[in-house]
Scaffold this motif. Sequence first.
Motif, short mmCIF file in Angstrom:
data_model
loop_
_atom_site.label_atom_id
_atom_site.label_comp_id
_atom_site.label_asym_id
_atom_site.label_seq_id
_atom_site.Cartn_x
_atom_site.Cartn_y
_atom_site.Cartn_z
N HIS A 27 0.84 -1.20 0.00
CA HIS A 27 0.00 0.00 0.00
C HIS A 27 0.88 1.25 0.00
O HIS A 27 0.64 2.19 -0.76
N VAL A 30 2.81 1.80 -3.42
CA VAL A 30 1.97 2.29 -4.52
C VAL A 30 1.50 3.71 -4.24
O VAL A 30 1.41 4.54 -5.16
N ALA A 31 1.20 4.02 -2.97
CA ALA A 31 0.82 5.39 -2.62
C ALA A 31 1.95 6.36 -2.96
O ALA A 31 1.71 7.44 -3.51
N VAL A 81 -2.12 6.53 4.62
CA VAL A 81 -2.18 7.06 3.26
C VAL A 81 -3.05 8.31 3.28
O VAL A 81 -4.19 8.26 3.75
N LEU A 86 -2.56 12.21 -3.28
CA LEU A 86 -2.42 11.47 -4.54
C LEU A 86 -2.68 12.42 -5.71
O LEU A 86 -3.47 13.36 -5.60
N ASP A 92 -6.61 7.15 -8.21
CA ASP A 92 -5.41 6.48 -7.69
C ASP A 92 -5.71 5.64 -6.45
O ASP A 92 -4.98 4.69 -6.15
N TRP A 95 -5.80 1.91 -7.11
CA TRP A 95 -4.55 1.15 -7.23
C TRP A 95 -3.87 0.99 -5.88
O TRP A 95 -3.26 -0.05 -5.61
N VAL A 96 -3.97 2.01 -5.04
CA VAL A 96 -3.41 1.90 -3.69
C VAL A 96 -4.12 0.78 -2.92
O VAL A 96 -3.50 -0.03 -2.24
N ALA A 99 -3.24 -2.77 -4.15
CA ALA A 99 -1.86 -3.20 -3.94
C ALA A 99 -1.73 -4.27 -2.85
O ALA A 99 -0.97 -5.23 -3.00
N ASP A 156 -9.77 -2.86 2.05
CA ASP A 156 -9.37 -2.44 0.71
C ASP A 156 -10.55 -2.48 -0.26
O ASP A 156 -10.66 -1.63 -1.15
#
Length: 214
Positions: A27, A30-31, A81, A86, A92, A95-96, A99, A156
């Motif tokens: 996480h 990707v963040a 996060v 972002l 985005d 995708w975070v 991950a 998630d």
Amino acid sequence: MELNIVQQVAVYALPVVFAITLHEAAHGYVAKHFGDTTAYMLGRVSMNPLRHIDPIGTVLIPLLTMFLGGILFGWAKPVPVNFNHLRNPKKDMLWVALAGPGANLAMALGWAVVMKLANMMPDSPFSLPMALMGMAGININIVLMVLNLLPLLPLDGGRIAVSLLPGRLAYRYSMLEPYGMILLVILLFSGVLGAIIGPLIHVTKSLILLLFGI
């Protein structure tokens, strides 16, 4: 093969720690890729388990669920996060959120390789420990992947839902986050959670074992 509690802990310890640790680190990584360096600045984009372990979620709860039976359950300290940092927060976020489960899928496949190698050298003294740890790694990573994909905030899957829903609906859905963990605990101890994710876990595990001919 029936294992006592000490043997179960020995077999599951490494897979559990890596499954939870790399899930959270993914996480953060990707963040950072999409512009939020919060986790990176706090040292959470790391493979060092000590940076992610939660005494209750990573140690106590998995031990209790292992001892009591049922779905092996646990968590690490959530990676912070700041979605507002972002570059494209709503897009985005998807995708975070993906991950973590993606890391668990990759690890499940990696442990399947370990199990396959164990089966290829049956006369080795390492064969049985590798096979048991490989199966443990497959199990825990599939459980974490499927569990985290449930559309409940702050899981998630809930973040994914917020990312995909239209703006106003996404905002209303995000307001349910304070109640998400309460609902999850109720589902867990009522047995409903197992009924929901059990079939998904079984199908995913069967597909991985079939893929590797195990």
